[in-house]
Structure formats: C-alpha cells, structure tokens
Motif scaffolding. Sequence first.
Motif, PDB file in Angstrom:
ATOM      1  N   GLY A  67     -18.501  -0.263  -4.283  1.00 57.38           N
ATOM      2  CA  GLY A  67     -17.705  -0.435  -3.080  1.00 57.38           C
ATOM      3  C   GLY A  67     -17.273   0.825  -2.370  1.00 57.38           C
ATOM      4  N   ILE A  72       0.840  -1.192   0.000  1.00 60.31           N
ATOM      5  CA  ILE A  72       0.000   0.000   0.000  1.00 60.31           C
ATOM      6  C   ILE A  72       0.875   1.243   0.000  1.00 60.31           C
ATOM      7  CG2 ILE A  72      -1.758   1.280   1.255  1.00 60.31           C
ATOM      8  CD1 ILE A  72      -2.798  -1.291   0.097  1.00 60.31           C
ATOM      9  N   GLU A 123     -12.740   4.301   0.233  1.00 55.36           N
ATOM     10  CA  GLU A 123     -13.124   4.582   1.613  1.00 55.36           C
ATOM     11  C   GLU A 123     -12.846   6.045   1.935  1.00 55.36           C
ATOM     12  OE1 GLU A 123     -12.187   3.131   6.230  1.00 55.36           O
ATOM     13  OE2 GLU A 123     -11.294   2.068   4.519  1.00 55.36           O
ATOM     14  N   THR A 148     -13.519   1.648  -7.655  1.00 52.00           N
ATOM     15  CA  THR A 148     -13.894   0.465  -6.883  1.00 52.00           C
ATOM     16  C   THR A 148     -13.149   0.501  -5.550  1.00 52.00           C
ATOM     17  OG1 THR A 148     -12.124  -0.857  -7.920  1.00 52.00           O
ATOM     18  CG2 THR A 148     -14.317  -0.981  -8.903  1.00 52.00           C
ATOM     19  N   LYS A 149     -13.840   0.085  -4.499  1.00 57.79           N
ATOM     20  CA  LYS A 149     -13.269  -0.004  -3.161  1.00 57.79           C
ATOM     21  C   LYS A 149     -12.659   1.330  -2.731  1.00 57.79           C
ATOM     22  CE  LYS A 149     -11.148  -3.591  -1.713  1.00 57.79           C
ATOM     23  NZ  LYS A 149     -10.128  -4.662  -1.523  1.00 57.79           N
ATOM     24  N   HIS A 158      -9.770   4.464 -10.256  1.00 55.25           N
ATOM     25  CA  HIS A 158      -9.233   4.437  -8.908  1.00 55.25           C
ATOM     26  C   HIS A 158      -9.679   3.138  -8.251  1.00 55.25           C
ATOM     27  CE1 HIS A 158      -8.904   8.794  -9.631  1.00 55.25           C
ATOM     28  NE2 HIS A 158      -7.995   8.798  -8.662  1.00 55.25           N
ATOM     29  N   SER A 159      -8.745   2.438  -7.626  1.00 58.26           N
ATOM     30  CA  SER A 159      -9.068   1.161  -7.001  1.00 58.26           C
ATOM     31  C   SER A 159      -8.364   1.042  -5.656  1.00 58.26           C
ATOM     32  CB  SER A 159      -8.643   0.002  -7.913  1.00 58.26           C
ATOM     33  OG  SER A 159      -8.840  -1.240  -7.281  1.00 58.26           O
ATOM     34  N   ASN A 160      -9.160   0.685  -4.639  1.00 60.61           N
ATOM     35  CA  ASN A 160      -8.635   0.464  -3.293  1.00 60.61           C
ATOM     36  C   ASN A 160      -7.917   1.703  -2.771  1.00 60.61           C
ATOM     37  OD1 ASN A 160      -8.147  -0.953  -0.913  1.00 60.61           O
ATOM     38  ND2 ASN A 160      -6.226  -1.827  -1.665  1.00 60.61           N
ATOM     39  N   LYS A 182      -8.098   4.898   0.049  1.00 58.41           N
ATOM     40  CA  LYS A 182      -8.661   5.402   1.299  1.00 58.41           C
ATOM     41  C   LYS A 182      -8.287   6.876   1.448  1.00 58.41           C
ATOM     42  CE  LYS A 182      -7.949   0.931   3.623  1.00 58.41           C
ATOM     43  NZ  LYS A 182      -9.335   0.518   3.835  1.00 58.41           N
ATOM     44  N   LYS A 198      -4.288   3.684  -7.162  1.00 52.49           N
ATOM     45  CA  LYS A 198      -4.478   2.262  -6.866  1.00 52.49           C
ATOM     46  C   LYS A 198      -3.731   1.892  -5.594  1.00 52.49           C
ATOM     47  CE  LYS A 198      -4.074  -2.400  -8.800  1.00 52.49           C
ATOM     48  NZ  LYS A 198      -3.646  -3.236  -9.947  1.00 52.49           N
ATOM     49  N   ASP A 199      -4.425   1.154  -4.724  1.00 57.81           N
ATOM     50  CA  ASP A 199      -3.812   0.599  -3.508  1.00 57.81           C
ATOM     51  C   ASP A 199      -3.059   1.678  -2.734  1.00 57.81           C
ATOM     52  OD1 ASP A 199      -4.755  -1.906  -4.283  1.00 57.81           O
ATOM     53  OD2 ASP A 199      -2.904  -2.405  -5.333  1.00 57.81           O
TER      54      ASP A 199
END
Length: 442
Positions: free
Chosen positions: A151, A23, A126, A123-124, A88-90, A92, A57-58
């Motif tokens: 998500g 990450i 937060e 996706t994903k 954009h994925s994962n 926060k 990402k991540d």
Amino acid sequence: MRIQARHILLLTLILPALPAQVIKHYHVDANIGSDTNPGTRSSPFLSITKAVSVAVKDAVIHVRPGTYSQAATGESFTIGIGTGAATHSNIKILGSDPAACILEFGSAAATSAYYFQIWNGATKIEIANLTMQNGSATPWYTAAIGLNCDGLHLHHCIIRNCTSGIIAWGNSRNTNIHDNILDGCGVAIRLRGGRRAVNNLLHHNLVLGNTGYHAISMSGNDASQVVVNNIIVGSSGIAFDLGTPPGGVVFESNCAHQNITDYNSTTTISRSNLTTDPQFLDPSKGDYRLKLTSPCVETGYRAQALVVNDFYGNARVSDFDDDFRAVPDIGIHEIEGLSLTVANWGQGQTATFSLTSPSTLLLSHLYLSLRSAPVAINPFGLIGIDLSPGISYLIGLPAVPGSVKLTIPTAPALNDLPIWFQAFGITSTLTFKPSGRLDQIL
C-alpha cells in the motif's frame, strides 16, 4: 465577489463542532525545528528521520519548505519505514511543494542500499510533494526509494540524479506510483515482482534523461500490474523494458520518444502506445505541460483507480475537447477546462479563491467538503469532493474569470483539519468542467 455572511457563519459553526480527529499530526521544519521539540505546529521537529521514528500509526508528517540532509538536519539515510522490528501503518509524509521541500542525499551513502526504505512492516504509506536528489551511491540497486510493502502511494515527487529512482521488490502490492518526475536516474522505476506482487499501478509518470540500461523495467511479475499513461524521453537505454509480461498485465497508452530503444522487442505493443513527440510546452525551462496539438491529449488509458490531480493540480479526467467523453491525457499534465487556485489560506486570514477557464462558462459553483471522494463519471470527469448532503457546502457563485473570498476563523479545533475544495462549471455547449481538487489543511 464576497461570500455572503451566512456562508462564513456556516463555516464558523460547523468546523469547530467536528469530532476530535484520530489522526496525529507532526510538523518538520529544516529552518526553525529541533529534534528535541514535540513536533507540533509551533515546535516542529528538525528532521524527517525523527518524525518517522515517532509517527508509527495513523499520522501525518507535514514537511515544511527547506533542505533536509545529513549535514543540515541530521537525516539518517536510510530513513526506514517498516524496517526491522518497526511497524508503520497509515502514515503520510507530505511536503508543501516539491520545488521547496528538498531531500538532499548528497555524499551520504545509503545503508541497506536505499535512502527511503519502505519494507514489510509498513502498510498504507503515502509520500507526496518532495524532491529527492543526488543519491549517487553504488551499486545499481541503490535507490531513492526501495519498497517491499503493502500500500505505498507515491505521487507528485521529483527524483533526480540518483543511481536508481524507485525499486519495488516481490512483496510490493497495492502500490500506486503516479505523477512523479524522474530525471537523470540510472534506472528510473524497476518492478521486480513475484507471485505476491499484485495490484501495482504505475501511471502518469515522466522519465527524462535516464542514464542506465532501463528506464521503466518489469521482471518476473505476475498479473495485476498496470503500466499506463507514462512518458519516457531521452533514455540512453531501453525506455520500456517489460520483457514478455503475463497476460494479466495492462500496458497501454504510454509514450516513448527519442530513446535508444523505445520498447523491448519481446514486448507486445498495442497501438495505444506511442513513439511520437509528446510536444511539451517548454522542456528547456522545465515546463512539461502538453501543447494542445500533443498526441497525448485525450488518448490516455482510463480507469477509476487513476482518478487524481495531475502534477500541476489539474483535474486528471477532463472533457477538454467537448466531445462528451472524459478521457485522461498521457503524462504528468492534464489540459484543464477550469482552474482553481487559492491565496492567503490559513486560520485568521481571508482566503481568495480564483477561477480561470479557456472556455466561456454559463455558471460555476465552488464547493468545500469535509471529505474527499475521487470518482470519475463520464462525461463529467473528476469529482474530487464528497457532495453528499450535510457534508459539502456551496460557498460561492463566481463569474469566470473571477474570485471569491472566505474569511477563515481561528480556533484550536481547526488545527490540522483537512478541507477539500473544487469548482465546477458549465460551458455554452453544455459540457461539464471540473477543476482540480484543492487539498487544504488549516
């Protein structure tokens, strides 16, 4: 009581030996940052807009205390996540404290009708611990957050004085919106569904002083929508406007009070949905914790997916009344049986973990974990950390009330490492009391 030397040695030896994280971490600081910086801990970005453009990402974007606005930090509203050709994925976006991390929309008009637009290419995602305020652009669907993605996890945020708070469109799925305060918005939360709008959870939110025709509204949704444990007070229109939801929608254990209309007349209302005073401790001072006599205590809808900390950091599912049934409360507050706080957290510091409880505890345990594992086991309540062998470590046995100290080493390998803490206790009546889970980053 101090943690014994072997526990400090254990922490020192194990944490630097962790494998390299995949990450990426970026930092944003409205006071000392610059968008020409690399976004590191020591050289943070100035704007959230810049961080979002880099973290695709991540990644975790750490938002430090300050006011983020068009004028002060050069924010470009709309901040797009998964918009256009971008993906954009994962990702926060985590503030340190919603009271101190402020997105000030002010006079800035939101392009695409949103200040945050989280769209099909996301996706994903937060978003947590931010205040978003004063977005007054028109028309009605100009929202602090507009989403049409897979998500989104939105929690522990304050959205105030916006034309609309949150609008979820037909492709929104696997959404979890909980423990947010929406104050003075025209439409607080609107779920505008379709056949792809599935597995959306809307729980433990507080809506105050809604100024529009709807507070929480659903329209055209198929099954797999869960609207539970929310409180709406003082809406100038319909508090819960669900029309006639399909049979698969779960609509239970909400509380509507002193609204022009509490529930749409065409909605079938089960006995679990309340119209009584939720009995906040001191709403005039912004204290929306529940009194012990509140009808919302131990009357919430219980599901594993709803296991989280409350707005104030307490364990969401707790057997407060010692009846050996761990049932969530309705609203943003869960009356706690054991409270855990930490001061002086950080590398090179001596952190103090303090425990308090309204009950007499025969014994208590304080654990740290390198992984989270939020599960609820009746009648125990929330288990927020991974207790599997080799992952979690007992670091103290403090009396309650009391505290333990832990000296944190300084090492580059610890930078941005997340560690979870939780305390557990047993009362004189042999009931299990978990604290909320403390999510700490080194």
